[in-house]
Motif scaffolding. Structure first.
Motif, mmCIF file in Angstrom:
data_model
loop_
_atom_site.group_PDB
_atom_site.id
_atom_site.type_symbol
_atom_site.label_atom_id
_atom_site.label_comp_id
_atom_site.label_asym_id
_atom_site.label_seq_id
_atom_site.Cartn_x
_atom_site.Cartn_y
_atom_site.Cartn_z
ATOM 1 N N SER A 41 1.493 -10.702 24.870
ATOM 2 C CA SER A 41 2.196 -9.943 25.545
ATOM 3 C C SER A 41 2.700 -10.383 26.679
ATOM 4 O O SER A 41 3.746 -9.956 27.781
ATOM 5 C CB SER A 41 0.902 -9.030 26.548
ATOM 6 N N LYS A 42 2.691 -11.550 26.898
ATOM 7 C CA LYS A 42 3.052 -12.845 27.552
ATOM 8 C C LYS A 42 4.861 -12.990 26.832
ATOM 9 O O LYS A 42 4.742 -13.495 25.577
ATOM 10 C CB LYS A 42 2.551 -13.947 28.042
ATOM 11 N N GLN A 43 5.822 -12.972 26.970
ATOM 12 C CA GLN A 43 7.645 -13.232 27.312
ATOM 13 C C GLN A 43 8.448 -14.307 27.836
ATOM 14 O O GLN A 43 8.231 -14.245 29.390
ATOM 15 C CB GLN A 43 8.106 -12.173 27.085
ATOM 16 N N ASN A 59 4.378 -10.827 31.915
ATOM 17 C CA ASN A 59 3.251 -10.411 31.460
ATOM 18 C C ASN A 59 3.563 -8.799 31.377
ATOM 19 O O ASN A 59 3.372 -8.478 32.184
ATOM 20 C CB ASN A 59 1.921 -11.220 31.955
ATOM 21 N N VAL A 60 3.523 -8.021 29.962
ATOM 22 C CA VAL A 60 3.666 -6.463 29.971
ATOM 23 C C VAL A 60 2.679 -6.062 29.731
ATOM 24 O O VAL A 60 2.724 -6.522 28.697
ATOM 25 C CB VAL A 60 4.880 -7.019 29.305
ATOM 26 N N LYS A 64 3.721 -1.483 33.425
ATOM 27 C CA LYS A 64 4.055 -2.241 33.753
ATOM 28 C C LYS A 64 4.298 -3.923 33.466
ATOM 29 O O LYS A 64 4.202 -4.824 32.485
ATOM 30 C CB LYS A 64 2.784 -2.677 35.423
ATOM 31 N N VAL A 65 4.975 -5.151 34.505
ATOM 32 C CA VAL A 65 5.818 -5.878 34.288
ATOM 33 C C VAL A 65 5.493 -6.686 35.464
ATOM 34 O O VAL A 65 5.508 -6.205 36.784
ATOM 35 C CB VAL A 65 7.071 -6.156 34.188
ATOM 36 N N THR A 66 4.424 -8.143 34.933
ATOM 37 C CA THR A 66 4.270 -8.954 35.916
ATOM 38 C C THR A 66 5.133 -9.711 35.435
ATOM 39 O O THR A 66 5.203 -10.606 34.489
ATOM 40 C CB THR A 66 3.000 -9.291 36.963
ATOM 41 N N ILE A 83 6.951 -11.903 40.463
ATOM 42 C CA ILE A 83 7.783 -10.841 39.937
ATOM 43 C C ILE A 83 6.480 -9.559 39.462
ATOM 44 O O ILE A 83 6.078 -10.211 39.226
ATOM 45 C CB ILE A 83 9.230 -10.260 38.709
ATOM 46 N N SER A 84 7.435 -8.637 40.315
ATOM 47 C CA SER A 84 5.774 -7.305 40.148
ATOM 48 C C SER A 84 6.646 -5.974 39.647
ATOM 49 O O SER A 84 7.468 -5.656 40.749
ATOM 50 C CB SER A 84 5.195 -6.897 40.660
#
Length: 154
Positions: A41-43, A59-60, A64-66, A83-84
């Protein structure tokens, strides 16, 4: 008989030690499996244009993304932050909270996913409740933007 009891005691201790090692390695295996799930899930992305660089780690999870974002633009102050936000189809909309010149600021960021790239959107902004955000997400420009290429995460 006197030699048998110490020998049996040592053998029992060795077997107990081997059992605890197997338990530890099983726990390590499940941790490795969990790490692989998290890594999927990490890009990670990077933009390099002339002397400007930017790095993005996402991190998706579901919608939701952070993550973390840093800009190092030539002859400008470097800024780093987090970011969030959310993922809507092929678009990421997030708040970027960062440090620059000793001040903490928040601004909205938007990326459009195209193949293995994220193209950053730009447009007219306004300040609302201490946060810089786009006036109209539908009017963002993606043509003259920073292009983030997917890279291997470190």
């Amino acid at each position: 008989m006197k030699k048998l009891i110490p020998t049996l005691s040592i053998a029992i201790c060795l077997m107990a030690a081997c059992q605890s090692k197997n338990t530890d390695s099983d726990a390590g295996d499940s941790t490795s499996a969990n790490s692989k799930e998290i890594d999927q899930s990490k890009q990670c992305y990077q933009s390099i244009k002339n002397r400007d660089t930017a790095n993005l780690s996402l991190n998706v999870e579901d919608e939701k993304v952070t993550g973390s974002l840093s800009y190092n633009l030539f002859e400008k102050d470097k800024n780093n932050g987090v970011i969030s936000g959310i993922v809507k189809g092929d678009t990421i909309i997030a708040d970027y909270t960062f440090q620059s010149e000793g001040t903490t600021s928040t601004r909205q960021v938007v990326w459009l996913k195209q193949n293995n790239q994220l193209v950053e959107g730009f447009g007219d902004v306004e300040e609302v409740d201490g946060k810089t955000q786009f006036k109209d997400l539908g009017k963002l420009g993606f043509g003259k933007s920073l292009i983030f290429n997917k890279i291997d995460c470190k």
